[in-house]
Design an enzyme around this catalytic site. Structure first.
Site, PDB file in Angstrom:
ATOM      1  N   GLY A 164       0.782  -1.238   0.000  1.00 10.34           N
ATOM      2  CA  GLY A 164       0.000   0.000   0.000  1.00 10.34           C
ATOM      3  C   GLY A 164       0.810   1.283   0.000  1.00 10.34           C
ATOM      4  O   GLY A 164       0.352   2.302  -0.502  1.00 10.34           O
ATOM      5  N   ASP A 172       0.456   3.586   4.137  1.00 10.55           N
ATOM      6  CA  ASP A 172      -0.645   4.259   3.469  1.00 10.55           C
ATOM      7  C   ASP A 172      -1.689   4.746   4.471  1.00 10.55           C
ATOM      8  O   ASP A 172      -2.118   5.896   4.434  1.00 10.55           O
ATOM      9  CB  ASP A 172      -1.297   3.345   2.408  1.00 10.55           C
ATOM     10  CG  ASP A 172      -1.608   1.939   2.940  1.00 10.55           C
ATOM     11  OD1 ASP A 172      -1.325   1.636   4.121  1.00 10.55           O
ATOM     12  OD2 ASP A 172      -2.126   1.121   2.149  1.00 10.55           O
ATOM     13  N   ASP A 184      -5.081   1.964  10.707  1.00  9.59           N
ATOM     14  CA  ASP A 184      -6.460   1.585  10.989  1.00  9.59           C
ATOM     15  C   ASP A 184      -6.535   1.203  12.479  1.00  9.59           C
ATOM     16  O   ASP A 184      -6.545   2.071  13.327  1.00  9.59           O
ATOM     17  CB  ASP A 184      -6.792   0.441  10.024  1.00  9.59           C
ATOM     18  CG  ASP A 184      -8.228   0.010  10.032  1.00  9.59           C
ATOM     19  OD1 ASP A 184      -9.110   0.860  10.111  1.00  9.59           O
ATOM     20  OD2 ASP A 184      -8.482  -1.208   9.944  1.00  9.59           O
ATOM     21  N   LYS A 244      -7.218   6.534  10.122  1.00 13.66           N
ATOM     22  CA  LYS A 244      -8.633   6.242  10.438  1.00 13.66           C
ATOM     23  C   LYS A 244      -8.754   6.194  11.949  1.00 13.66           C
ATOM     24  O   LYS A 244      -8.859   5.130  12.551  1.00 13.66           O
ATOM     25  CB  LYS A 244      -8.992   4.866   9.864  1.00 13.66           C
ATOM     26  CG  LYS A 244      -9.803   4.899   8.620  1.00 13.66           C
ATOM     27  CD  LYS A 244     -10.288   3.513   8.286  1.00 13.66           C
ATOM     28  CE  LYS A 244     -10.748   3.479   6.858  1.00 13.66           C
ATOM     29  NZ  LYS A 244     -11.133   2.110   6.451  1.00 13.66           N
ATOM     30  N   ARG A 264      -5.436   0.371  -6.492  1.00 10.67           N
ATOM     31  CA  ARG A 264      -4.284   1.045  -5.863  1.00 10.67           C
ATOM     32  C   ARG A 264      -3.766   2.181  -6.735  1.00 10.67           C
ATOM     33  O   ARG A 264      -3.180   3.141  -6.238  1.00 10.67           O
ATOM     34  CB  ARG A 264      -3.122   0.056  -5.661  1.00 10.67           C
ATOM     35  CG  ARG A 264      -3.378  -1.030  -4.640  1.00 10.67           C
ATOM     36  CD  ARG A 264      -2.058  -1.756  -4.361  1.00 10.67           C
ATOM     37  NE  ARG A 264      -2.244  -3.056  -3.733  1.00 10.67           N
ATOM     38  CZ  ARG A 264      -2.368  -3.259  -2.427  1.00 10.67           C
ATOM     39  NH1 ARG A 264      -2.351  -2.250  -1.590  1.00 10.67           N
ATOM     40  NH2 ARG A 264      -2.508  -4.487  -1.946  1.00 10.67           N
TER      41      ARG A 264
HETATM   42  P1  IMP Z   1      -3.999  -1.917  10.958  1.00 12.71           P
HETATM   43  O1  IMP Z   1      -3.687  -0.490  11.344  1.00 12.71           O
HETATM   44  O2  IMP Z   1      -3.049  -2.910  11.545  1.00 12.71           O
HETATM   45  O3  IMP Z   1      -5.425  -2.282  11.262  1.00 12.71           O
HETATM   46  O4  IMP Z   1      -3.848  -2.133   9.399  1.00 12.71           O
HETATM   47  C1  IMP Z   1      -3.790  -1.104   8.489  1.00 12.71           C
HETATM   48  C2  IMP Z   1      -3.894  -1.721   7.094  1.00 12.71           C
HETATM   49  O5  IMP Z   1      -5.248  -2.022   6.801  1.00 12.71           O
HETATM   50  C3  IMP Z   1      -3.444  -0.770   6.012  1.00 12.71           C
HETATM   51  O6  IMP Z   1      -2.074  -0.899   5.706  1.00 12.71           O
HETATM   52  C4  IMP Z   1      -4.316  -1.168   4.842  1.00 12.71           C
HETATM   53  O7  IMP Z   1      -3.690  -2.198   4.107  1.00 12.71           O
HETATM   54  C5  IMP Z   1      -5.567  -1.745   5.461  1.00 12.71           C
HETATM   55  N1  IMP Z   1      -6.712  -0.810   5.385  1.00 12.71           N
HETATM   56  C6  IMP Z   1      -7.284  -0.155   6.421  1.00 12.71           C
HETATM   57  N2  IMP Z   1      -8.320   0.603   6.012  1.00 12.71           N
HETATM   58  C7  IMP Z   1      -8.397   0.445   4.661  1.00 12.71           C
HETATM   59  C8  IMP Z   1      -9.280   0.986   3.634  1.00 12.71           C
HETATM   60  O8  IMP Z   1     -10.192   1.785   3.876  1.00 12.71           O
HETATM   61  N3  IMP Z   1      -9.053   0.574   2.360  1.00 12.71           N
HETATM   62  C9  IMP Z   1      -8.053  -0.283   2.051  1.00 12.71           C
HETATM   63  N4  IMP Z   1      -7.206  -0.820   2.966  1.00 12.71           N
HETATM   64  C10 IMP Z   1      -7.378  -0.461   4.261  1.00 12.71           C
HETATM   65 MG    MG Z   2      -1.499  -2.274   3.694  1.00 13.29          MG
END
Ligand code: IMP
Ligand code: MG
Length: 178
Positions: free
Chosen positions: A43, A99, A102, A130, A164
């Site tokens: 990403g 990118d 989350d 987010k 992407r």
């Molecule tokens: P986390 O912070 O460990 O939950 O993971 C973050 C990852 O989740 C990012 O690197 C993205 O690959 C994926 N991700 C989170 N939200 C989105 C979205 O809205 N669209 C696409 N990928 C997302």
């Molecule tokens: Mg990712």
């Protein structure tokens, strides 16, 4: 591709301006230090390439690919390193580029992993945050935009590995993923 896009959240011009501001701030902070910029595959590649092109200090780059077992039910889970760095971590200033953050699980564990391997410093740069979805506390040193909890694509973000390459960040129509 237009038929699957519900709404453009951040357009190309806005992205370009923000990325240049972030690159300037990072360049100023590392002006007298060596820096290894680490992109998290896949990403981060689009944001990272724009970012480093706008930086005016010499940097090294490297990539990691990690998968997180982490979700809220497995908060102690480890990350699985699918592709590791080619550079030594010991004694390096590392800037992780993502990118989007989350839940934060991936980055929390990755930061710890790099610190355990003897990095001199580990900072985090993420284009999107987010924040409403956060489950663990991760500090984002350089942040582009806080975004709502919609499913987003483009500028590196995928839905089932597609979209992407969109040059903007957009929300997908529900029909496209239902
Ligand atoms: P986390 O912070 O460990 O939950 O993971 C973050 C990852 O989740 C990012 O690197 C993205 O690959 C994926 N991700 C989170 N939200 C989105 C979205 O809205 N669209 C696409 N990928 C997302
Ligand atoms: Mg990712």
């Amino acid at each position: 591709m237009d038929e699957v896009i519900k709404e453009i959240i951040i357009d190309e011009e806005t992205i370009e301006k923000k990325v240049k501001e972030m690159a300037k701030e990072i360049s100023d902070d590392y002006r007298d230090e060596e820096l290894l910029v680490v992109g998290i595959l896949k990403g981060a590649i689009i944001f990272m390439s724009d970012l480093i092109k706008a930086m005016d200090i010499p940097v090294k780059i490297d990539f990691m690919n990690v998968s997180s077992y982490g979700d809220s039910s497995v908060s102690t889970g480890e990350i699985k390193i699918l592709k590791d760095l080619e550079n030594d971590v010991e004694g390096k200033n590392i800037l992780i580029v993502e990118d989007i953050i989350d839940t934060g699980y991936t980055l929390e564990k990755l930061t710890k992993n790099l610190e355990d391997r003897g990095a001199k410093s580990v900072k985090l740069c993420a284009f999107l945050d987010k924040v409403d979805r956060r489950e663990v506390d991760v500090h984002i040193d350089y942040k582009g935009y806080v975004v709502p909890d919609d499913f987003l694509v483009g500028y590196g973000l995928d839905y089932a590995e597609k979209y992407r390459n969109l040059p903007y960040v957009a929300a997908l129509k529900e029909e496209a993923y239902m």
